[in-house]
Write a protein that holds these residues in place. Structure first.
Motif, PDB file in Angstrom:
ATOM      1  N   GLN A 116       0.809  -1.208   0.000  1.00  0.00           N
ATOM      2  CA  GLN A 116       0.000   0.000   0.000  1.00  0.00           C
ATOM      3  C   GLN A 116       0.845   1.262   0.000  1.00  0.00           C
ATOM      4  OE1 GLN A 116      -2.033  -0.546   3.702  1.00  0.00           O
ATOM      5  NE2 GLN A 116      -3.485  -2.015   2.882  1.00  0.00           N
ATOM      6  N   ASP A 117       0.297   2.308  -0.630  1.00  0.00           N
ATOM      7  CA  ASP A 117       0.837   3.664  -0.518  1.00  0.00           C
ATOM      8  C   ASP A 117       0.160   4.275   0.699  1.00  0.00           C
ATOM      9  OD1 ASP A 117       1.375   6.402  -0.652  1.00  0.00           O
ATOM     10  OD2 ASP A 117       1.240   6.474  -2.831  1.00  0.00           O
ATOM     11  N   VAL A 118       0.922   4.513   1.767  1.00  0.00           N
ATOM     12  CA  VAL A 118       0.372   5.011   3.035  1.00  0.00           C
ATOM     13  C   VAL A 118       0.791   6.454   3.288  1.00  0.00           C
ATOM     14  CG1 VAL A 118       0.173   2.728   4.086  1.00  0.00           C
ATOM     15  CG2 VAL A 118       2.313   3.987   4.302  1.00  0.00           C
ATOM     16  N   SER A 119       0.986   7.224   2.235  1.00  0.00           N
ATOM     17  CA  SER A 119       1.504   8.584   2.348  1.00  0.00           C
ATOM     18  C   SER A 119       0.533   9.561   3.006  1.00  0.00           C
ATOM     19  CB  SER A 119       1.886   9.117   0.967  1.00  0.00           C
ATOM     20  OG  SER A 119       2.857   8.296   0.388  1.00  0.00           O
ATOM     21  N   LEU A 120      -0.742   9.410   2.741  1.00  0.00           N
ATOM     22  CA  LEU A 120      -1.719  10.363   3.250  1.00  0.00           C
ATOM     23  C   LEU A 120      -2.316   9.865   4.557  1.00  0.00           C
ATOM     24  CD1 LEU A 120      -3.518  11.204  -0.108  1.00  0.00           C
ATOM     25  CD2 LEU A 120      -1.727  12.506   1.048  1.00  0.00           C
ATOM     26  N   ALA A 121      -2.116  10.650   5.620  1.00  0.00           N
ATOM     27  CA  ALA A 121      -2.584  10.244   6.938  1.00  0.00           C
ATOM     28  C   ALA A 121      -4.099  10.325   7.070  1.00  0.00           C
ATOM     29  CB  ALA A 121      -1.928  11.109   8.005  1.00  0.00           C
ATOM     30  N   ASP A 122      -4.730  11.215   6.327  1.00  0.00           N
ATOM     31  CA  ASP A 122      -6.169  11.424   6.483  1.00  0.00           C
ATOM     32  C   ASP A 122      -6.991  10.787   5.364  1.00  0.00           C
ATOM     33  OD1 ASP A 122      -5.231  13.108   4.551  1.00  0.00           O
ATOM     34  OD2 ASP A 122      -6.435  14.821   5.134  1.00  0.00           O
ATOM     35  N   ALA A 123      -6.410   9.830   4.662  1.00  0.00           N
ATOM     36  CA  ALA A 123      -7.115   9.159   3.561  1.00  0.00           C
ATOM     37  C   ALA A 123      -6.796   7.671   3.602  1.00  0.00           C
ATOM     38  CB  ALA A 123      -6.679   9.758   2.229  1.00  0.00           C
ATOM     39  N   PRO A 124      -7.679   6.855   3.047  1.00  0.00           N
ATOM     40  CA  PRO A 124      -7.381   5.417   3.001  1.00  0.00           C
ATOM     41  C   PRO A 124      -6.129   5.140   2.170  1.00  0.00           C
ATOM     42  CG  PRO A 124      -9.669   5.864   2.366  1.00  0.00           C
ATOM     43  CD  PRO A 124      -8.965   7.183   2.466  1.00  0.00           C
ATOM     44  N   ALA A 125      -5.407   4.111   2.551  1.00  0.00           N
ATOM     45  CA  ALA A 125      -4.219   3.712   1.805  1.00  0.00           C
ATOM     46  C   ALA A 125      -4.613   3.256   0.401  1.00  0.00           C
ATOM     47  CB  ALA A 125      -3.487   2.594   2.530  1.00  0.00           C
ATOM     48  N   VAL A 126      -3.736   3.507  -0.562  1.00  0.00           N
ATOM     49  CA  VAL A 126      -3.956   3.068  -1.929  1.00  0.00           C
ATOM     50  C   VAL A 126      -3.249   1.727  -2.107  1.00  0.00           C
ATOM     51  CG1 VAL A 126      -3.536   3.592  -4.361  1.00  0.00           C
ATOM     52  CG2 VAL A 126      -4.103   5.440  -2.764  1.00  0.00           C
ATOM     53  N   VAL A 127      -3.993   0.700  -2.499  1.00  0.00           N
ATOM     54  CA  VAL A 127      -3.435  -0.642  -2.656  1.00  0.00           C
ATOM     55  C   VAL A 127      -2.780  -0.752  -4.025  1.00  0.00           C
ATOM     56  CG1 VAL A 127      -3.962  -3.102  -2.746  1.00  0.00           C
ATOM     57  CG2 VAL A 127      -5.129  -1.635  -1.091  1.00  0.00           C
ATOM     58  N   LEU A 128      -1.469  -1.070  -4.048  1.00  0.00           N
ATOM     59  CA  LEU A 128      -0.741  -1.274  -5.290  1.00  0.00           C
ATOM     60  C   LEU A 128      -0.850  -2.714  -5.765  1.00  0.00           C
ATOM     61  CD1 LEU A 128       0.584   1.357  -4.030  1.00  0.00           C
ATOM     62  CD2 LEU A 128       2.557   0.741  -5.376  1.00  0.00           C
ATOM     63  N   ASP A 129      -0.837  -3.663  -4.825  1.00  0.00           N
ATOM     64  CA  ASP A 129      -1.009  -5.072  -5.164  1.00  0.00           C
ATOM     65  C   ASP A 129      -1.487  -5.798  -3.920  1.00  0.00           C
ATOM     66  OD1 ASP A 129      -1.056  -7.322  -6.794  1.00  0.00           O
ATOM     67  OD2 ASP A 129       1.004  -7.865  -6.348  1.00  0.00           O
ATOM     68  N   GLU A 130      -2.182  -6.908  -4.140  1.00  0.00           N
ATOM     69  CA  GLU A 130      -2.709  -7.699  -3.037  1.00  0.00           C
ATOM     70  C   GLU A 130      -2.709  -9.174  -3.426  1.00  0.00           C
ATOM     71  OE1 GLU A 130      -7.052  -7.561  -1.828  1.00  0.00           O
ATOM     72  OE2 GLU A 130      -6.090  -6.502  -0.164  1.00  0.00           O
ATOM     73  N   GLN A 131      -2.358 -10.005  -2.457  1.00  0.00           N
ATOM     74  CA  GLN A 131      -2.430 -11.458  -2.625  1.00  0.00           C
ATOM     75  C   GLN A 131      -3.397 -11.963  -1.567  1.00  0.00           C
ATOM     76  OE1 GLN A 131       1.329 -13.619  -2.579  1.00  0.00           O
ATOM     77  NE2 GLN A 131       0.324 -15.314  -1.518  1.00  0.00           N
ATOM     78  N   SER A 132      -4.376 -12.727  -1.995  1.00  0.00           N
ATOM     79  CA  SER A 132      -5.397 -13.194  -1.072  1.00  0.00           C
ATOM     80  C   SER A 132      -5.824 -14.605  -1.454  1.00  0.00           C
ATOM     81  CB  SER A 132      -6.594 -12.243  -1.123  1.00  0.00           C
ATOM     82  OG  SER A 132      -7.605 -12.667  -0.266  1.00  0.00           O
ATOM     83  N   GLY A 133      -6.066 -15.434  -0.443  1.00  0.00           N
ATOM     84  CA  GLY A 133      -6.550 -16.771  -0.742  1.00  0.00           C
ATOM     85  C   GLY A 133      -6.426 -17.700   0.439  1.00  0.00           C
ATOM     86  N   PRO A 134      -6.882 -18.944   0.261  1.00  0.00           N
ATOM     87  CA  PRO A 134      -6.805 -19.930   1.337  1.00  0.00           C
ATOM     88  C   PRO A 134      -5.361 -20.272   1.670  1.00  0.00           C
ATOM     89  CG  PRO A 134      -7.610 -20.941  -0.699  1.00  0.00           C
ATOM     90  CD  PRO A 134      -7.474 -19.484  -0.960  1.00  0.00           C
ATOM     91  N   ILE A 135      -5.155 -20.600   2.919  1.00  0.00           N
ATOM     92  CA  ILE A 135      -3.815 -20.945   3.394  1.00  0.00           C
ATOM     93  C   ILE A 135      -3.590 -22.435   3.214  1.00  0.00           C
ATOM     94  CG2 ILE A 135      -2.355 -21.101   5.446  1.00  0.00           C
ATOM     95  CD1 ILE A 135      -3.716 -18.519   6.422  1.00  0.00           C
ATOM     96  N   LYS A 136      -2.461 -22.747   2.634  1.00  0.00           N
ATOM     97  CA  LYS A 136      -2.065 -24.146   2.478  1.00  0.00           C
ATOM     98  C   LYS A 136      -0.857 -24.362   3.384  1.00  0.00           C
ATOM     99  CE  LYS A 136      -3.701 -24.476  -2.228  1.00  0.00           C
ATOM    100  NZ  LYS A 136      -3.960 -23.191  -2.803  1.00  0.00           N
ATOM    101  N   GLY A 137      -1.028 -25.116   4.434  1.00  0.00           N
ATOM    102  CA  GLY A 137       0.068 -25.367   5.355  1.00  0.00           C
ATOM    103  C   GLY A 137       0.012 -24.468   6.571  1.00  0.00           C
ATOM    104  N   GLN A 138       1.144 -24.327   7.220  1.00  0.00           N
ATOM    105  CA  GLN A 138       1.243 -23.541   8.450  1.00  0.00           C
ATOM    106  C   GLN A 138       2.334 -22.481   8.286  1.00  0.00           C
ATOM    107  OE1 GLN A 138      -0.930 -23.858  10.992  1.00  0.00           O
ATOM    108  NE2 GLN A 138      -1.972 -25.478   9.854  1.00  0.00           N
ATOM    109  N   VAL A 139       2.488 -21.638   9.307  1.00  0.00           N
ATOM    110  CA  VAL A 139       3.476 -20.563   9.242  1.00  0.00           C
ATOM    111  C   VAL A 139       4.880 -21.143   9.179  1.00  0.00           C
ATOM    112  CG1 VAL A 139       2.033 -18.865  10.395  1.00  0.00           C
ATOM    113  CG2 VAL A 139       3.501 -20.303  11.773  1.00  0.00           C
TER     114      VAL A 139
END
Length: 132
Positions: A50-73
Motif C-alpha cells: 500500500q501507498d500510506v503517504s496520506l494520513a487522512d485518507a485510506p491507503a492506496v493498494v498497489l497489489d494484493e495477494q489473497s486466498g486460502p492458506i495451504k500449510g502452516q506458518v
C-alpha cells in the motif's frame, strides 16, 4: 492502394507487438506469528502493498495477494509493483491479515515500511499478532 494500406497496417501492428512490456518488480516474503497454534483449514491470508503517504485518507493498494492458506506458518507471499508508478516522497508499507470463517484472527500491528527502490531486503518477514 490496397497494398499500401495493408503495408501500413502491418507496419503498425509490428510496431505494437515489439513495444516493451512494463517491467514489474517483486516483493517476496513470509507472514508469521509467535503463538504456538495451528491454523484451521478454513483460514485465509491477505497480504497487501500500500501507498500510506496520506494520513487522512485510506491507503492506496498497489497489489494484493489473497486466498486460502495451504500449510502452516511461515506463509509465503509475493507482491508485484511497477517501479514507474512509485512516487518520490511517498511512503509504502506491507500489511497482512489472517481470517478464519470471516473472523479476523491475526493482523499486522506494526507498519512494515518498504522503499520500492529495488533495495528492499528479501524475503520480508511480516509478523502478525492475535486480534483478540
Amino acid at each position: 492502394m490496397k497494398k499500401m494500406t495493408l503495408l501500413a497496417i502491418a507496419a503498425l501492428l509490428g510496431a505494437c507487438s515489439s513495444a516493451p512490456l512494463a517491467s514489474k518488480n517483486y516483493l517476496a516474503g513470509e507472514v508469521f506469528y509467535l503463538q504456538r497454534i495451528a491454523l484451521p483449514p478454513s483460514a485465509t491470508l491477505r497480504v497487501s502493498l500500500q501507498d500510506v503517504s496520506l494520513a487522512d485518507a485510506p491507503a492506496v493498494v498497489l497489489d494484493e495477494q489473497s486466498g486460502p492458506i495451504k500449510g502452516q506458518v511461515p506463509l509465503p507471499f509475493r507482491l508485484s509493483y511497477d517501479p514507474a508508478q512509485v512516487k518520490p516522497g511517498h511512503r509504502y508499507a506491507v500489511s497482512a491479515r489472517i481470517e478464519v470463517d470471516g473472523q479476523l484472527m491475526f493482523i499486522t500491528t506494526e507498519q512494515h515500511a518498504v522503499q520500492l527502490d529495488g533495495q528492499d531486503p528479501q524475503p520480508l518477514k511480516i509478523r502478525v499478532n492475535a486480534a483478540r
